[in-house]
Design a protein around this motif. Structure first.
Motif, PDB file in Angstrom:
ATOM      1  N   ILE A   1     -34.652 -33.469 -11.940  1.00  0.00           N
ATOM      2  CA  ILE A   1     -33.830 -32.958 -12.411  1.00  0.00           C
ATOM      3  C   ILE A   1     -32.314 -32.563 -11.882  1.00  0.00           C
ATOM      4  N   ASN A   2     -31.476 -33.296 -13.346  1.00  0.00           N
ATOM      5  CA  ASN A   2     -30.358 -33.886 -13.514  1.00  0.00           C
ATOM      6  C   ASN A   2     -30.649 -35.522 -12.242  1.00  0.00           C
ATOM      7  N   GLN A   3     -31.438 -35.948 -12.298  1.00  0.00           N
ATOM      8  CA  GLN A   3     -31.207 -37.374 -11.470  1.00  0.00           C
ATOM      9  C   GLN A   3     -31.788 -37.333 -10.761  1.00  0.00           C
ATOM     10  N   THR A   4     -32.944 -35.849 -10.151  1.00  0.00           N
ATOM     11  CA  THR A   4     -32.539 -36.024  -8.683  1.00  0.00           C
ATOM     12  C   THR A   4     -34.394 -35.309  -8.448  1.00  0.00           C
ATOM     13  N   HIS A   5     -34.840 -35.633  -7.258  1.00  0.00           N
ATOM     14  CA  HIS A   5     -36.186 -34.787  -7.096  1.00  0.00           C
ATOM     15  C   HIS A   5     -35.906 -33.961  -6.085  1.00  0.00           C
ATOM     16  N   ASP A   6     -34.853 -34.351  -5.365  1.00  0.00           N
ATOM     17  CA  ASP A   6     -34.183 -32.895  -4.374  1.00  0.00           C
ATOM     18  C   ASP A   6     -34.188 -31.527  -4.962  1.00  0.00           C
ATOM     19  N   TYR A   7     -35.434 -30.764  -5.071  1.00  0.00           N
ATOM     20  CA  TYR A   7     -35.381 -29.032  -5.682  1.00  0.00           C
ATOM     21  C   TYR A   7     -36.445 -28.671  -4.073  1.00  0.00           C
ATOM     22  N   ALA A   8     -35.953 -27.259  -4.107  1.00  0.00           N
ATOM     23  CA  ALA A   8     -36.547 -27.029  -2.605  1.00  0.00           C
ATOM     24  C   ALA A   8     -38.765 -26.869  -2.533  1.00  0.00           C
ATOM     25  N   TRP A   9     -39.057 -26.651  -4.373  1.00  0.00           N
ATOM     26  CA  TRP A   9     -40.041 -26.451  -4.198  1.00  0.00           C
ATOM     27  C   TRP A   9     -40.323 -26.979  -5.191  1.00  0.00           C
TER      28      TRP A   9
ATOM     29  N   PRO B   1     -28.649 -15.954 -20.161  1.00  0.00           N
ATOM     30  CA  PRO B   1     -29.484 -17.428 -20.687  1.00  0.00           C
ATOM     31  C   PRO B   1     -29.174 -17.954 -19.448  1.00  0.00           C
ATOM     32  N   ASP B   2     -30.145 -19.262 -19.852  1.00  0.00           N
ATOM     33  CA  ASP B   2     -30.544 -19.990 -19.081  1.00  0.00           C
ATOM     34  C   ASP B   2     -28.614 -21.179 -19.951  1.00  0.00           C
ATOM     35  N   PRO B   3     -29.071 -22.006 -18.740  1.00  0.00           N
ATOM     36  CA  PRO B   3     -27.393 -22.923 -18.540  1.00  0.00           C
ATOM     37  C   PRO B   3     -28.355 -24.087 -19.912  1.00  0.00           C
ATOM     38  N   THR B   4     -27.029 -24.924 -20.293  1.00  0.00           N
ATOM     39  CA  THR B   4     -27.057 -25.701 -21.251  1.00  0.00           C
ATOM     40  C   THR B   4     -28.419 -26.765 -20.698  1.00  0.00           C
ATOM     41  N   ILE B   5     -29.148 -26.633 -21.076  1.00  0.00           N
ATOM     42  CA  ILE B   5     -30.361 -28.085 -20.595  1.00  0.00           C
ATOM     43  C   ILE B   5     -31.292 -29.288 -21.876  1.00  0.00           C
TER      44      ILE B   5
ATOM     45  N   ASN C   1     -23.686 -22.057 -16.094  1.00  0.00           N
ATOM     46  CA  ASN C   1     -22.934 -22.787 -17.084  1.00  0.00           C
ATOM     47  C   ASN C   1     -22.378 -23.974 -16.985  1.00  0.00           C
ATOM     48  N   LYS C   2     -23.267 -24.980 -16.878  1.00  0.00           N
ATOM     49  CA  LYS C   2     -23.096 -26.218 -17.253  1.00  0.00           C
ATOM     50  C   LYS C   2     -24.406 -27.386 -17.406  1.00  0.00           C
ATOM     51  N   SER C   3     -23.373 -28.708 -17.926  1.00  0.00           N
ATOM     52  CA  SER C   3     -25.478 -28.853 -19.120  1.00  0.00           C
ATOM     53  C   SER C   3     -26.453 -29.630 -17.583  1.00  0.00           C
ATOM     54  N   ASN C   4     -27.745 -29.130 -17.836  1.00  0.00           N
ATOM     55  CA  ASN C   4     -28.668 -30.060 -16.856  1.00  0.00           C
ATOM     56  C   ASN C   4     -29.111 -31.495 -18.079  1.00  0.00           C
ATOM     57  N   LYS C   5     -30.135 -31.720 -17.042  1.00  0.00           N
ATOM     58  CA  LYS C   5     -30.821 -32.854 -17.512  1.00  0.00           C
ATOM     59  C   LYS C   5     -32.317 -32.541 -17.329  1.00  0.00           C
ATOM     60  N   ILE C   6     -33.487 -32.644 -17.333  1.00  0.00           N
ATOM     61  CA  ILE C   6     -34.804 -32.696 -17.078  1.00  0.00           C
ATOM     62  C   ILE C   6     -35.708 -33.582 -17.312  1.00  0.00           C
TER      63      ILE C   6
END
Length: 294
Positions: free
Chosen positions: A159-167, A100-104, A194-199
């Protein structure tokens, strides 16, 4: 060929092994192969949002008496367990496990980070466009008033207050008369399992949004080279399209923001790219044009 690593015995009848999926590209990449002693397990790992086979999962296994307990994990998914009853004389088992997805938590904001009135945003389970197993689709909509002229460049993702993603995200916009609807494919591997995430989906109109930092674009330049290698060794059409889409999104992100970087950062990015690539030539042209008008 499979890589097997034994961590050690916990008790007389209990041991744990850590294994990964096969390194060879073939149809077997659809499955997670696990070897523990004389036992072999073959798991089909499926993500639940959207429904897709996961090809970057890993697992740990513990065996006690007549039961194997397998924990499966993948970047950006919650881990899950599968218990398999072992039968006497049987050493090969197949099964399916869902992650499943983590909490978002999702938010739709303007450039001041204020939530857009009457706007909606949510994780979409059945997107209109292809969403790969290491992506997640965030969809939503809002009224056109005040946002009449938009392009994909006006959509930004934190994502989680940053835009430092790979793609970089892939943005699709739909004109629905009085309002806009959108789908954004986001790099899920940056999310915390397994944790909460903010988008946060941030919509701009006149370039109000701060441009990505140089370090972020440097990381993308490095990822571009690695992505080209993946493209050249793609196992099938789906894998080829996956890397092709990511490379196109990365090239767009780099060319869109390159002129605003300092000459030092521009040179550092160019140093990571081959002179033979069309992207490199485009970026050099952008840098030369910018220098002539500064």
């Amino acid at each position: 060929m499979f890589r097997v690593r034994f961590i050690g015995f916990l008790a007389a009848f209990l041991f744990i092994g850590l294994i990964c999926s096969a390194t060879d590209k073939s149809s077997e990449d659809r499955f997670l192969q696990i070897i523990s002693g004389e036992y072999r397990f073959r798991l089909q790992v499926i993500g639940m949002s959207p429904i897709a086979e996961i090809q970057n999962a890993t697992a740990s296994i513990s065996i006690h008496k007549n039961e194997a307990s397998i924990e499966v994990s993948a970047p950006g998914y919650n881990s899950n367990y599968r218990s398999i009853e072992l039968k006497e004389g049987v050493y090969y088992y197949e099964s399916v496990i869902y992650l499943p997805d983590p909490t978002i938590f999702t938010f739709l904001r303007d450039h001041t980070m204020k939530q857009i009135e009457d706007g909606i945003v949510f994780v979409e389970f059945e997107p209109s466009y292809t969403c790969w197993y290491d992506e997640i689709c965030v969809a939503g909509g809002f009224f056109k008033e005040g946002f009449e002229n938009l392009s994909a460049n006006d959509f930004h993702v934190h994502i989680n207050q940053t835009h430092d993603y790979a793609w970089p995200p892939r943005v699709f916009i739909f004109d629905c008369e009085s309002h806009w609807r959108f789908e954004i494919m986001v790099d899920r591997t940056t999310m915390k399992s397994n944790k909460s995430n903010k988008i946060d989906i941030i919509i701009t109109r006149n370039g109000e949004h701060n441009q990505p930092q140089g370090k972020y674009l440097q990381n993308m330049a490095a990822a571009y080279g690695a992505g080209l290698e993946k493209l050249n060794t793609a196992a099938d059409e789906a894998d080829f399209l996956r890397w092709q889409e990511r490379l196109a999104a990365t090239a767009s992100e780099l060319t869109r923001n390159f002129a605003g970087l300092s000459p030092e950062i521009q040179n550092e990015i160019l140093a990571q790219l081959s002179d033979e690539w069309p992207l490199t030539r485009d970026l050099k042209s952008i840098a030369n044009f910018a220098s002539l008008h500064n």
